[in-house]
Design a protein around this motif. Structure first.
Motif, PDB file in Angstrom:
ATOM      1  N   THR A   1       0.830  -1.208   0.000  1.00  0.00           N
ATOM      2  CA  THR A   1       0.000   0.000   0.000  1.00  0.00           C
ATOM      3  C   THR A   1       0.861   1.255   0.000  1.00  0.00           C
ATOM      4  O   THR A   1       0.603   2.205  -0.751  1.00  0.00           O
ATOM      5  CB  THR A   1      -0.928   0.019   1.233  1.00  0.00           C
ATOM      6  N   VAL A   2       1.909   1.261   0.798  1.00  0.00           N
ATOM      7  CA  VAL A   2       2.810   2.419   0.859  1.00  0.00           C
ATOM      8  C   VAL A   2       3.537   2.582  -0.471  1.00  0.00           C
ATOM      9  O   VAL A   2       3.670   3.704  -0.993  1.00  0.00           O
ATOM     10  CB  VAL A   2       3.828   2.252   2.008  1.00  0.00           C
ATOM     11  N   LYS A   3       4.019   1.474  -1.021  1.00  0.00           N
ATOM     12  CA  LYS A   3       4.753   1.523  -2.298  1.00  0.00           C
ATOM     13  C   LYS A   3       3.907   2.139  -3.393  1.00  0.00           C
ATOM     14  O   LYS A   3       4.359   3.039  -4.112  1.00  0.00           O
ATOM     15  CB  LYS A   3       5.190   0.113  -2.696  1.00  0.00           C
ATOM     16  N   TRP A   4       2.654   1.660  -3.542  1.00  0.00           N
ATOM     17  CA  TRP A   4       1.816   2.160  -4.623  1.00  0.00           C
ATOM     18  C   TRP A   4       1.396   3.600  -4.387  1.00  0.00           C
ATOM     19  O   TRP A   4       1.307   4.391  -5.336  1.00  0.00           O
ATOM     20  CB  TRP A   4       0.602   1.251  -4.817  1.00  0.00           C
ATOM     21  N   ASN A   5       1.148   3.964  -3.139  1.00  0.00           N
ATOM     22  CA  ASN A   5       0.797   5.359  -2.862  1.00  0.00           C
ATOM     23  C   ASN A   5       1.929   6.298  -3.266  1.00  0.00           C
ATOM     24  O   ASN A   5       1.696   7.352  -3.874  1.00  0.00           O
ATOM     25  CB  ASN A   5       0.471   5.544  -1.374  1.00  0.00           C
ATOM     26  N   LEU A   6       3.164   5.908  -2.958  1.00  0.00           N
ATOM     27  CA  LEU A   6       4.319   6.724  -3.346  1.00  0.00           C
ATOM     28  C   LEU A   6       4.492   6.762  -4.854  1.00  0.00           C
ATOM     29  O   LEU A   6       4.785   7.812  -5.440  1.00  0.00           O
ATOM     30  CB  LEU A   6       5.582   6.181  -2.678  1.00  0.00           C
ATOM     31  N   PHE A   7       4.306   5.595  -5.490  1.00  0.00           N
ATOM     32  CA  PHE A   7       4.477   5.525  -6.947  1.00  0.00           C
ATOM     33  C   PHE A   7       3.476   6.426  -7.658  1.00  0.00           C
ATOM     34  O   PHE A   7       3.842   7.220  -8.534  1.00  0.00           O
ATOM     35  CB  PHE A   7       4.324   4.078  -7.415  1.00  0.00           C
ATOM     36  N   PHE A   8       2.209   6.335  -7.282  1.00  0.00           N
ATOM     37  CA  PHE A   8       1.184   7.106  -7.972  1.00  0.00           C
ATOM     38  C   PHE A   8       1.268   8.591  -7.633  1.00  0.00           C
ATOM     39  O   PHE A   8       0.909   9.431  -8.457  1.00  0.00           O
ATOM     40  CB  PHE A   8      -0.202   6.550  -7.659  1.00  0.00           C
ATOM     41  N   LYS A   9       1.773   8.905  -6.444  1.00  0.00           N
ATOM     42  CA  LYS A   9       1.999  10.314  -6.111  1.00  0.00           C
ATOM     43  C   LYS A   9       3.034  10.906  -7.052  1.00  0.00           C
ATOM     44  O   LYS A   9       2.892  12.036  -7.530  1.00  0.00           O
ATOM     45  CB  LYS A   9       2.462  10.435  -4.660  1.00  0.00           C
TER      46      LYS A   9
END
Length: 311
Positions: free
Chosen positions: A265-273
């Motif tokens: 969840t953290v990885k994808w949130n950072l990626f999409f940000k």
């Protein structure tokens, strides 16, 4: 010599030097039209024509049909995705044929999608059935491939990546613009497949420009692999991959390494940000144009022009 077939909501046409000649056929599907080759040839030889510009063209590939696509099939795109072309297997995914739209139809972004991407691709249109287990050889390849079309494999990246599957992200209505023409090739012309150049522009800016020489798995290998498990019929569509230049690009290796240590969840949130800051994703009102042709113009699949609309 190739024949360019066009379609409107109520008729089929053949592009001639004088304009568009109407095909005298009862065909309502692409498969039926391909079976009525005499009518197509008669239209090509006709002296009667109307201006192509006056026609409201729709996709020359009719739905329902099978829509199969190849993954990461251009070396440049593979490298840009952070992978090694030497290690990429020949793999496929499906798209819903409800995603097929016309060459000038608006591309509609669903309200929940944030990262809308483009992928110009050559579409192979089947001219006959290919049951599972068919023997596809250099000598009979042209029997299976009736013609080629320009396609755009529109993709919702923020749906595709976290779910690690392609079907939904690439199957929304209008996510497969097709056309303008279905170009029927002679067997000798298919030999020039590697000379085709794929180009895509967004608001006049070139985003993709590459020849098929960059393609990893070409039609013969592709059909030989596909027939091991997937039946195809006349009128079905196979997308063959896209070159470098899409909005999505892999982060640098050190960033990928660190990201892989984080919870999903953290990885994808950072990626999409980070991706949200990328101006190359499609915006409301963007005009996307795509062409596929040989540099000498001997084979020309036409120009597709669509406008992005946010729902």
């Amino acid at each position: 010599m190739s024949i360019s077939v066009l379609r409107t909501s109520d008729a089929w046409w053949v592009a001639t030097p004088a304009g568009a000649a109407k095909v005298d056929t009862a065909a309502t599907t692409t498969a039926q039209l391909l079976a009525d080759r005499e009518a197509v040839l008669a239209a090509a030889a006709s002296g009667e024509a109307v201006p192509v510009e006056g026609l409201s063209l729709v996709s020359p590939v009719t739905a329902p049909c099978r829509v199969v696509a190849q993954m990461t099939n251009f070396a440049s795109h593979v490298k840009d995705s952070g992978m090694d072309p030497e290690t990429i297997p020949l793999t496929f995914f499906r798209k819903a044929s409800g995603s097929i739209s016309g060459p000038h139809t608006d591309v509609i972004r669903p309200a929940h999608v944030r990262l809308l991407d483009y992928e110009v691709e050559i579409g192979l249109v089947f001219g006959r059935e290919m049951p599972v287990g068919s023997e596809v050889t250099p000598d009979n390849l042209a029997d299976y491939i009736a013609g080629l079309v320009v396609t755009n494999d529109v993709s919702a990246r923020d749906v595709q990546l976290p779910k690690t599957q392609f079907y939904e992200a690439k199957s929304y209505p209008t996510f497969t613009p097709v056309g303008p023409a279905l170009v029927l090739l002679q067997p000798d012309e298919l030999k020039r497949f590697t000379d085709l150049r794929l180009r895509l522009w967004v608001n006049g800016e070139v985003r993709q420009d590459m020849t098929v020489a960059d393609m990893i798995y070409r039609p013969l290998q592709t059909l030989q692999a596909l027939t091991r498990f997937q039946r195809m019929d006349a009128g079905d569509l196979l997308l063959t991959g896209t070159p470098i230049g899409t909005a999505l690009s892999a982060p640098p290796k050190p960033v990928q390494f660190i990201a892989n240590l984080l919870p999903a969840t953290v990885k994808w949130n950072l990626f999409f940000k980070g991706q949200a800051k990328n101006p190359k994703y499609l915006h409301d009102g963007d005009v996307v144009e795509a062409t596929i042709a040989t540099d000498d113009g001997a084979i020309d699949l036409g120009r597709q022009r669509t406008t992005v609309r946010y729902r």
